[in-house]
Design a protein around this motif. Structure first.
Motif, PDB file in Angstrom:
ATOM      1  N   LEU A  12      43.715 -31.127  47.243  1.00 23.07           N
ATOM      2  CA  LEU A  12      43.500 -32.958  47.181  1.00 23.07           C
ATOM      3  C   LEU A  12      44.124 -33.039  47.785  1.00 23.07           C
ATOM      4  N   THR A  13      43.376 -34.438  48.499  1.00 18.86           N
ATOM      5  CA  THR A  13      44.315 -35.694  49.389  1.00 18.86           C
ATOM      6  C   THR A  13      44.028 -36.796  47.809  1.00 18.86           C
ATOM      7  N   MET A  14      45.302 -37.467  47.845  1.00 18.69           N
ATOM      8  CA  MET A  14      45.209 -38.709  47.600  1.00 18.69           C
ATOM      9  C   MET A  14      45.778 -39.979  47.467  1.00 18.69           C
ATOM     10  N   THR A  15      44.896 -41.371  47.410  1.00 20.11           N
ATOM     11  CA  THR A  15      45.697 -41.576  48.948  1.00 20.11           C
ATOM     12  C   THR A  15      45.939 -42.569  48.138  1.00 20.11           C
ATOM     13  N   SER A  16      45.950 -43.215  47.007  1.00 13.41           N
ATOM     14  CA  SER A  16      46.225 -43.980  46.221  1.00 13.41           C
ATOM     15  C   SER A  16      46.712 -43.834  44.707  1.00 13.41           C
ATOM     16  N   ALA A  17      47.626 -44.533  43.615  1.00 10.97           N
ATOM     17  CA  ALA A  17      48.220 -44.673  42.662  1.00 10.97           C
ATOM     18  C   ALA A  17      46.530 -45.262  41.546  1.00 10.97           C
TER      19      ALA A  17
ATOM     20  N   VAL B  24      48.196 -30.501  46.603  1.00 14.08           N
ATOM     21  CA  VAL B  24      48.213 -31.869  46.907  1.00 14.08           C
ATOM     22  C   VAL B  24      48.747 -32.241  47.708  1.00 14.08           C
ATOM     23  N   ALA B  25      48.078 -33.294  48.017  1.00 15.31           N
ATOM     24  CA  ALA B  25      48.275 -34.126  49.411  1.00 15.31           C
ATOM     25  C   ALA B  25      48.646 -35.959  48.835  1.00 15.31           C
ATOM     26  N   ALA B  26      49.316 -36.294  48.854  1.00 14.03           N
ATOM     27  CA  ALA B  26      50.155 -37.454  48.372  1.00 14.03           C
ATOM     28  C   ALA B  26      50.183 -38.352  49.950  1.00 14.03           C
ATOM     29  N   VAL B  27      49.428 -39.832  49.838  1.00 14.53           N
ATOM     30  CA  VAL B  27      49.577 -40.785  51.536  1.00 14.53           C
ATOM     31  C   VAL B  27      51.168 -41.024  51.288  1.00 14.53           C
TER      32      VAL B  27
ATOM     33  N   ALA C 105      55.000 -40.450  43.155  1.00 15.92           N
ATOM     34  CA  ALA C 105      55.195 -40.663  42.040  1.00 15.92           C
ATOM     35  C   ALA C 105      54.091 -40.889  40.828  1.00 15.92           C
ATOM     36  N   ALA C 106      52.717 -41.324  41.056  1.00  8.46           N
ATOM     37  CA  ALA C 106      52.237 -41.635  39.891  1.00  8.46           C
ATOM     38  C   ALA C 106      51.544 -40.534  39.723  1.00  8.46           C
ATOM     39  N   LEU C 107      51.490 -39.048  40.705  1.00 11.17           N
ATOM     40  CA  LEU C 107      50.927 -38.383  40.247  1.00 11.17           C
ATOM     41  C   LEU C 107      51.627 -37.037  39.377  1.00 11.17           C
ATOM     42  N   GLN C 108      53.091 -37.454  39.646  1.00  8.09           N
ATOM     43  CA  GLN C 108      54.434 -36.462  38.869  1.00  8.09           C
ATOM     44  C   GLN C 108      54.523 -36.945  37.310  1.00  8.09           C
ATOM     45  N   ALA C 109      54.776 -38.431  37.317  1.00  8.52           N
ATOM     46  CA  ALA C 109      54.268 -39.363  36.023  1.00  8.52           C
ATOM     47  C   ALA C 109      53.199 -38.964  35.463  1.00  8.52           C
ATOM     48  N   ALA C 110      52.305 -38.209  35.838  1.00 11.55           N
ATOM     49  CA  ALA C 110      51.365 -37.784  35.028  1.00 11.55           C
ATOM     50  C   ALA C 110      51.383 -36.546  34.747  1.00 11.55           C
ATOM     51  N   GLY C 111      51.539 -35.832  35.393  1.00 11.20           N
ATOM     52  CA  GLY C 111      52.263 -34.137  35.469  1.00 11.20           C
ATOM     53  C   GLY C 111      51.416 -33.276  36.277  1.00 11.20           C
ATOM     54  N   TYR C 112      51.238 -34.031  37.412  1.00  7.56           N
ATOM     55  CA  TYR C 112      50.412 -33.167  38.059  1.00  7.56           C
ATOM     56  C   TYR C 112      52.104 -33.031  39.416  1.00  7.56           C
ATOM     57  N   ARG C 113      51.700 -31.696  40.000  1.00 11.62           N
ATOM     58  CA  ARG C 113      52.259 -31.234  41.031  1.00 11.62           C
ATOM     59  C   ARG C 113      51.579 -31.688  42.152  1.00 11.62           C
ATOM     60  N   VAL C 114      52.904 -32.211  42.980  1.00 12.14           N
ATOM     61  CA  VAL C 114      52.798 -32.755  44.785  1.00 12.14           C
ATOM     62  C   VAL C 114      53.456 -31.708  45.631  1.00 12.14           C
ATOM     63  N   ASP C 115      52.440 -31.606  46.681  1.00 12.43           N
ATOM     64  CA  ASP C 115      52.805 -30.412  47.647  1.00 12.43           C
ATOM     65  C   ASP C 115      53.244 -31.147  49.221  1.00 12.43           C
ATOM     66  N   LEU C 116      52.979 -31.538  49.502  1.00 14.36           N
ATOM     67  CA  LEU C 116      52.432 -32.749  50.510  1.00 14.36           C
ATOM     68  C   LEU C 116      52.499 -34.357  50.546  1.00 14.36           C
ATOM     69  N   VAL C 117      54.039 -34.943  51.557  1.00 18.21           N
ATOM     70  CA  VAL C 117      53.677 -36.356  51.559  1.00 18.21           C
ATOM     71  C   VAL C 117      53.547 -36.544  53.123  1.00 18.21           C
ATOM     72  N   PRO C 118      53.623 -37.634  53.786  1.00 16.46           N
ATOM     73  CA  PRO C 118      53.827 -37.515  54.508  1.00 16.46           C
ATOM     74  C   PRO C 118      54.723 -37.950  55.290  1.00 16.46           C
TER      75      PRO C 118
ATOM     76  N   ARG D  36      56.567 -39.102  57.623  1.00 13.82           N
ATOM     77  CA  ARG D  36      57.243 -40.107  58.661  1.00 13.82           C
ATOM     78  C   ARG D  36      55.771 -41.541  58.500  1.00 13.82           C
ATOM     79  N   ASP D  37      54.353 -41.185  58.193  1.00 12.61           N
ATOM     80  CA  ASP D  37      53.272 -42.405  58.595  1.00 12.61           C
ATOM     81  C   ASP D  37      52.629 -42.050  57.235  1.00 12.61           C
ATOM     82  N   ASN D  38      53.208 -43.793  56.035  1.00 16.24           N
ATOM     83  CA  ASN D  38      52.787 -42.841  54.888  1.00 16.24           C
ATOM     84  C   ASN D  38      51.125 -43.316  55.874  1.00 16.24           C
ATOM     85  N   SER D  39      50.380 -42.780  55.911  1.00 20.37           N
ATOM     86  CA  SER D  39      49.013 -44.120  55.933  1.00 20.37           C
ATOM     87  C   SER D  39      48.290 -42.271  55.678  1.00 20.37           C
ATOM     88  N   ALA D  40      46.474 -42.349  55.409  1.00 26.52           N
ATOM     89  CA  ALA D  40      45.275 -41.401  55.551  1.00 26.52           C
ATOM     90  C   ALA D  40      45.440 -40.657  57.243  1.00 26.52           C
TER      91      ALA D  40
END
Length: 267
Positions: free
Chosen positions: A74-79, A98-101, A107-120, A122-126
């Protein structure tokens, strides 16, 4: 381009600055608190808001399939997309990564109780997220991308071209919010010293709603990608945070020389 300054007050480097915060709600409150801590006077004036998708049936079907384990990623590109997940009480199975851009979305995912498996890294973009996912997954995977109605198809197109099976679903719409006459006048008169630009959508509204921005007004973009979008819109960007986070944006503004302060206008 203006130069950085060495301010004598290290604790309140933004004293006397009036800074326009372009979004409201909890996000805007958090930014305002960060600015006050630096001595600034935040002016919260939402330029955009978020509306439900026009195709709720498709979104609900995608979230049901997500809960049933139909997707590897699942990819998430915005809070804001995280707000959609929580509104629908979406379930993300343990098998779905779960991939967060960027850090803000993560941080929004973790605050909502979801885990995050991947954050770029270097390049925080799609594009950056697509590149890293493709490197991690050489074999075809089933991927759900939740996005804004106006989002460019960079992520979806890159993943499909790499051989992945992608379902791209609109999670929400971004709509412009007209500012009050007072805010428009404060910007035109130079009473607002800094305008924060936190997305391409905000950049468009700044350009449309403030046609006469004084040359001394500082335009500050939250990261290189947003700065690029803002320039393409027609804005002159003075400050660019090196990371796409609020803390980095406030820090970048704190290091910048303001041509004039407006203490005489403070309420």
């Amino acid at each position: 381009m203006r130069e950085q300054s060495n301010r004598p007050d290290a604790e309140k480097p933004l004293a006397g600055w009036r800074v326009l915060v372009p979004r409201g709600g909890p996000w805007g409150d958090g930014v305002a608190a960060g600015l006050r801590a630096k001595g600034a006077v935040p002016v919260v004036a939402p330029l955009i808001n978020f509306a439900p998708t026009n195709d709720e049936e498709t979104l609900e079907k995608a979230l049901a399939d997500l809960a049933a384990g139909a997707f590897d990623w699942l990819t998430m590109t915005s809070a804001t997309t995280v707000d959609v997940l929580t509104a629908y009480r979406a379930v993300i199975p343990a098998k779905t990564k779960v991939a967060a851009v960027g850090e803000t979305t993560a941080a929004a995912l973790q605050a909502a109780g979801y885990r995050v498996d991947l954050v770029p890294e270097r390049d925080n973009s799609a594009a950056g997220m697509a590149q890293q996912m493709i490197a991690l997954e050489p074999e075809p995977r089933d991927i759900l991308t939740l996005r804004s109605e106006i989002a460019k198809p960079v992520l979806t197109r890159s993943l499909i071209e790499a051989g992945h099976r992608v379902r791209s679903v609109v999670a929400y719409r971004t709509v412009g919010v007209p500012v009050t006459e007072r805010i428009a006048n404060d910007v035109a008169s130079g009473r607002i010293n800094v305008i924060l630009v936190t997305s391409g959508s905000v950049a468009e509204q700044v350009y449309l709603q403030f046609p006469n921005i004084p040359a001394d007004t500082v335009i500050a973009a939250i990261g290189p990608r947003t700065a690029k979008d803002a320039r393409q819109t027609g804005l002159d960007v003075d400050v660019t945070a090196d990371r796409q986070t609020v803390d980095a944006l406030i820090e970048a503004v704190s290091q910048f020389a303001l041509p004039h302060a407006t203490d005489e206008f403070l309420p």
